[in-house]
Design an enzyme around this catalytic site. Structure first.
Site, PDB file in Angstrom:
ATOM      1  N   ASN A  88      26.091  15.209   3.583  1.00 23.60           N
ATOM      2  CA  ASN A  88      26.041  16.036   2.366  1.00 23.60           C
ATOM      3  C   ASN A  88      27.454  16.425   1.928  1.00 23.60           C
ATOM      4  OD1 ASN A  88      24.849  17.293   0.232  1.00 23.60           O
ATOM      5  ND2 ASN A  88      24.013  19.000   1.394  1.00 23.60           N
ATOM      6  N   HIS A 104      20.122  27.863   0.616  1.00 23.66           N
ATOM      7  CA  HIS A 104      19.028  27.022   1.093  1.00 23.66           C
ATOM      8  C   HIS A 104      17.687  27.739   0.986  1.00 23.66           C
ATOM      9  CE1 HIS A 104      22.065  24.325   2.909  1.00 23.66           C
ATOM     10  NE2 HIS A 104      21.101  23.450   2.884  1.00 23.66           N
TER      11      HIS A 104
END
Length: 498
Positions: A349, A385
């Site tokens: 990522n 998140h």
């Protein structure tokens, strides 16, 4: 270990089942979505995957035809035409996946545009943008949360949130003098006010709307201006590089499809898992961790291929070779071979980690403490998140692991005996042991990340006696004593002076 994995939040006051949620939305889906439903249902049954996951995968793959349409028919068109194509294609993907809930992204993009126009290049504008976009995302997590992993509108919205916050920072930087900016900021700073079409086109670009990667408005403007090409004035020669990434992403997807049924998250909560020997439970975490990550690797690498095909992935010339890694979100070879936790983070990522480093970590330089900045960055990534306790535990564990690993690396570097050992014929054995520890404890923090709620991850961690926490906590406490024993006094005093 930042992951672009949204769609989670805390439990709402009333639990919402997937079935009831689907029933509530059934009558509001557009006709095209209803017509596609029977075909998608059959396809999802044949693949053994949930229908939302099939929709998401098809939407990522549709990016390739979209990129070809842009190359063949729109490359030489005026900028407004290209913006409109990106807007309507992105909105179509949003409608296909989330129906009328696409309005959430439209609201946030429009509000962000108004902030740029009305507040100008001010700290107030940056703070307002940050607050509004994050609060909207967190409320979305709260009101749509279940105890399972759901693909819903909050999933692409977390990607969009970073885009829009980054846009406000880049616009603010555009008002500074050149000497005040870092080289990185100079590349992304906006010297003029973007138009409404630019902001919407940038936000809904089909190559990055659903799962990323992150890119700046300056990069998007260069794409629309036909500057991101290895053939000046012509579409880029990027078909082969794009197909290579597609093939690699598809291979990762096949690996995940083959092995994931053998390593379901739900197995952790069964009596069968708890009845297994301790070593088996640990090895299951290792193998499960490796398999589960292919879900993200495959999506990101396939999406990167879309960006390369359109030209957004063009990254100039290095050593006489054209580079196509501007939108690379994965370094797959490094990811597979590194024995270091830091190497995994550096390979995984990438664009989200780079975004967090550029807009959070480096902008906290005024604190004068890297550790504080690091903790603040991890805290931001935690709440970005979602609101489950599992995210807090995952990123706390990551901080502990990285801290211990850096101390261990410094110990090996400063100790003549350990340096000699790792450079000897014993290194292959050391590598295998280190890689086993790495893979085992890479899966370990993923347990709460994927199981979300404390009652679930606590059950799993109790079954393995919190071995990861104990291992790294003991290592952290013992490291100073090892350093005193293995590093010559002269080396230690020199390090203290530095």
């Amino acid at each position: 270990m930042s992951r672009s994995r949204a769609g989670h939040g805390t439990q709402p006051l009333k639990k919402r089942s997937h079935e009831s949620s689907a029933n509530r939305c059934e009558d509001t889906f557009p006709p095209t979505r209803k017509m596609a439903a029977p075909l998608l249902e059959k396809l999802s049954e044949s693949l053994g995957s949930p229908e939302p996951a099939v929709r998401l995968l098809l939407s990522i793959l549709i990016g390739y035809p979209f990129a070809l349409v842009y190359r063949w028919f729109l490359f030489y068109q005026p900028a407004p035409v290209i913006h409109l194509f990106h807007i309507f294609s992105g909105l179509a993907l949003a409608a296909f996946n989330f129906g009328p809930q696409l309005y959430h992204s439209v609201i946030c993009v429009f509000v962000q545009f108004l902030m740029l126009r009305l507040m100008g290049r001010t700290v107030t504008a940056v703070l307002s943008s940050f607050t509004f976009q994050m609060v909207y995302l967190l409320l979305g997590y709260y009101y749509t949360a279940t105890e399972e992993y759901d693909i819903k509108w909050t999933m692409p919205h977390c990607v969009l949130t970073l885009k829009l916050i980054g846009l406000s920072f880049d616009f603010y930087d555009g008002g500074k003098e050149a000497p005040q900016l870092s080289e990185e900021q100079k590349k992304s700073a906006l010297t003029s006010v973007p138009s409404l079409l630019e902001v919407f086109g940038f936000s809904y670009f089909y190559g990055g709307f659903l799962v990323g990667p992150q890119f700046t408005l300056r990069s998007y403007q260069s794409l629309v201006a036909r500057e991101l090409t290895d053939c000046p004035g012509k579409p880029p020669s990027s078909v082969i590089p794009a197909m290579k990434r597609f093939a690699l992403g598809f291979l990762c997807l096949v690996i995940y499809a083959i092995f994931s049924p053998s390593y379901p998250d739900s197995y952790y909560l069964t009596d069968e898992y708890e009845a297994q020997p301790f070593w088996y439970r640990c090895v299951f975490i290792l193998l499960w961790g490796k398999v589960i990550l292919y879900k993200y690797v495959s999506c990101w690498v396939i999406a990167e291929g879309v960006c390369i095909l359109s030209g957004l992935g063009y990254n100039g010339v290095v050593d006489g070779k054209h580079q196509w890694d501007a939108c690379a979100n994965m370094k797959v070879w490094l990811f597979e071979t590194t024995p270091l936790f830091g190497g995994t983070i550096a390979s995984f990522n990438i664009n989200t980690n780079a975004w967090a480093a550029r807009h959070v970590f480096k902008r906290l330089k005024f604190l004068g403490n890297k550790t504080t900045s690091h903790v603040a960055t991890l805290f931001f990534l935690t709440i970005w998140h979602g609101l489950h306790s599992g995210y807090i535990l995952c990123f706390t564990m990551e901080f502990l692991i990285i801290t211990v690993e850096r101390q261990a690396q410094a110990l090996v570097r400063d100790s003549p005996m350990l340096t000699k050992m790792v450079n000897s014929h014993l290194y292959p054995i050391i590598y295998v042991v280190q890689q086993f520890i790495h893979w085992l404890f890479m899966g370990y923090p993923l347990v709460p990340f994927c199981l979300f709620t404390y009652d679930k991850w606590l059950k799993v961690y109790s079954s393995v006696y919190f071995c990861g926490h104990l291992f790294f906590l003991v290592a952290y406490l013992v490291m100073p004593f090892l350093r005193k024993a293995l590093v010559p006094k002269k080396e230690r005093s020199e390090k203290k002076q530095h």
